[in-house]
Design a protein around this motif. Structure first.
Motif, short mmCIF file in Angstrom:
data_model
loop_
_atom_site.label_atom_id
_atom_site.label_comp_id
_atom_site.label_asym_id
_atom_site.label_seq_id
_atom_site.Cartn_x
_atom_site.Cartn_y
_atom_site.Cartn_z
N LYS B 43 0.84 -1.20 0.00
CA LYS B 43 0.00 0.00 0.00
C LYS B 43 0.88 1.25 0.00
O LYS B 43 0.65 2.19 -0.77
CB LYS B 43 -0.90 -0.02 1.25
N THR B 44 1.90 1.22 0.89
CA THR B 44 2.82 2.35 0.97
C THR B 44 3.54 2.53 -0.36
O THR B 44 3.72 3.65 -0.84
CB THR B 44 3.85 2.12 2.10
N GLY B 45 3.93 1.38 -0.94
CA GLY B 45 4.61 1.42 -2.24
C GLY B 45 3.73 2.03 -3.31
O GLY B 45 4.17 2.87 -4.10
N ILE B 46 2.44 1.62 -3.30
CA ILE B 46 1.49 2.15 -4.29
C ILE B 46 1.31 3.65 -4.09
O ILE B 46 1.33 4.42 -5.04
CB ILE B 46 0.13 1.40 -4.20
N VAL B 53 4.14 9.39 -9.60
CA VAL B 53 3.48 9.56 -10.91
C VAL B 53 2.80 10.93 -10.98
O VAL B 53 2.90 11.63 -12.00
CB VAL B 53 2.44 8.42 -11.14
N SER B 54 2.14 11.34 -9.85
CA SER B 54 1.48 12.66 -9.86
C SER B 54 2.49 13.77 -10.05
O SER B 54 2.27 14.70 -10.83
CB SER B 54 0.72 12.93 -8.57
N LEU B 60 5.47 17.10 -16.19
CA LEU B 60 5.27 16.91 -17.62
C LEU B 60 4.33 17.99 -18.18
O LEU B 60 4.62 18.61 -19.21
CB LEU B 60 4.68 15.53 -17.89
N LEU B 61 3.20 18.20 -17.45
CA LEU B 61 2.24 19.20 -17.90
C LEU B 61 2.86 20.59 -17.92
O LEU B 61 2.66 21.37 -18.85
CB LEU B 61 1.01 19.21 -16.98
N ALA B 62 3.64 20.87 -16.85
CA ALA B 62 4.31 22.17 -16.78
C ALA B 62 5.27 22.32 -17.96
O ALA B 62 5.31 23.37 -18.61
CB ALA B 62 5.05 22.30 -15.46
N GLY B 63 6.01 21.24 -18.24
CA GLY B 63 6.96 21.25 -19.35
C GLY B 63 6.26 21.49 -20.67
O GLY B 63 6.69 22.33 -21.49
#
Lengths: 182, 253
Positions: B43-46, B53-54, B60-63
């Protein structure tokens, strides 16, 4: 000695909270017998009692972060076990009612100072009690659960618990007197 | 009431706890705790992965945003530079075309270079030019002749369209509106030249008189010569001749 045990308990609990499962095994070894016997006072089936014991300690491990370090771990885990046991019994349709007992009338009031108690005879006398009487007297005298809390656990009023406890005690004394007379 | 029973039990509590759970309970408990710990780690890993990822998505969006912003800016600059470079050649092309062809060219939009210059102002301008040619609706031609100067794109094309209207429109009011619009740009040599040319071609006496008045105020070159031709013209209407004489007198002052 008691103080040392409390300190040791706190160290073990802190270790458990940090994910040390061996520390929890030590806590289990300290308190499992006591908790197991409390469950067995409700349930005759050993396998079911063992399942409830395992479930209770697992629940304690899962909720260890909610445990107040200043509280008594033994009392905490025992309450978890007793609540689980009562829920289990409710699922089996065993209901603790505010019933009027059908046992013999207890007009006679016994003076317990005249009795010489023995564990074995006392255990036999408790086993002869109706289920609800037996439950209340064991929770109150052996497991040290306050009467008000017993009422909350079983869904009974405090007055009912007090009355039934008194009757249960008189019934035990009645049985013991019969045994001694015999 | 004494508590002898409770005291006895309390002192001998251990004797009432005789049963011992089997070792299997502890084994099962340890197994379940281990599973619980693995589940927790997973769970912690997820959660960590999701956080990663966020964060990556945000970056990525900013880029992409920054890239698009800078790219659009450079594209705009490049387009502007291209358009600025293209203007002289376009103007040359436009100057070499006859007026009628210019209108058609703007409407049909055949030239790829001119098409790059067509923007909103161009569309407005073309709309007015088209309206000036609408022989079925004098009111629309009148509005177009009045409003065309309000479009931000007043150029040779507009001047030519208005001049055509001034010389050829069947309605006097439309011609006068065209004259009024042209006189706003009296400082432009091209406008002056077109107005002088119009004086020679003008057939409407009212418009001709107004035109003489405007040109006199502008003190346009060669006006004197043109005014003398009108005065000497036998077919010229008397009011026009009088206006021409008065202007000659004004210019001599």
């Amino acid at each position: 000695m008691e103080q040392t045990n409390i300190i040791q308990e706190h160290i073990l609990i802190d270790a458990c909270k940090k994910g040390n499962s061996l520390a929890f095994t030590q806590l289990y070894n300290c308190y499992s017998k006591d908790v197991f016997n409390s469950i067995l006072r409700f349930i005759d089936n050993i396998a079911e009692a063992e399942d409830l014991l395992q479930e209770s300690f697992l629940a304690a491990y899962q909720n260890l972060n909610q445990f107040d370090t200043h509280s008594n771990f033994r009392a905490w885990v025992k309450r978890i076990a007793l609540n689980k046991t009562i829920s289990f019994l409710r699922k089996k349709k065993i209901v603790f009612n505010e019933w009027n007992d059908n046992i013999d009338s207890l007009d006679e009031i016994f003076d317990e100072s005249k009795f010489t108690f023995q564990v074995q005879s006392l255990q036999k006398a408790i086993q002869q009690l109706p289920y609800s009487y037996k439950t209340i007297i064991q929770l109150y005298v052996i497991d040290d659960i306050p009467q008000e809390e017993i009422g909350q656990m079983l869904g009974l009023s405090h007055n009912t618990v007090r009355t039934q406890y008194h009757r249960a005690k008189q019934k035990i004394l009645q049985i013991l007197q019969k045994q001694q007379v015999v | 009431m004494s508590n002898d029973l409770e005291n006895f039990i309390s002192q001998n509590k251990e004797a009432f706890n005789t049963a011992t759970p089997s070792n299997d309970v502890l084994k099962l408990l340890q197994k379940n705790i281990l599973a619980q710990q693995q589940k927790q780690r997973k769970k912690t890993g997820i959660i960590r992965s999701l956080k990663f990822v966020s964060a990556a998505c945000v970056l990525l969006l900013a880029g992409v945003g920054i890239y698009n912003f800078s790219n659009n800016k450079s594209v705009d600059l490049a387009n502007n530079a291209t358009q600025v470079n293209e203007i002289p050649s376009i103007v040359k092309k436009v100057e070499n075309l006859p007026v009628e062809d210019l209108h058609k060219s703007a409407a049909i939009n055949k030239e790829p270079l001119t098409s790059t210059l067509i923007n909103q102002n161009e569309l407005v301008k073309n709309k007015y030019i088209t309206q000036l040619q609408n022989m079925d609706a004098p009111s629309k031609r009148y509005i177009a002749a009045t409003e065309i100067v309000n479009s931000k794109q007043v150029d040779k094309e507009v001047v030519d369209a208005l001049t055509t209207c001034l010389n050829n429109d069947p309605n006097t009011n439309v011609r006068l509106a065209a004259l009024e619009s042209l006189s706003i740009f009296y400082k432009e040599p091209l406008v002056k030249k077109r107005l002088i040319e119009s004086l020679k071609k003008q057939t409407d006496p009212i418009v001709k008189m107004t035109l003489i008045d405007v040109l006199t105020k502008l003190r346009a070159n060669n006006l004197q010569k043109e005014l003398e031709k009108i005065v000497n013209d036998l077919h010229a209407p008397k009011p026009v001749k009088d206006q021409a004489n008065q202007s000659i007198h004004t210019l001599s002052l």
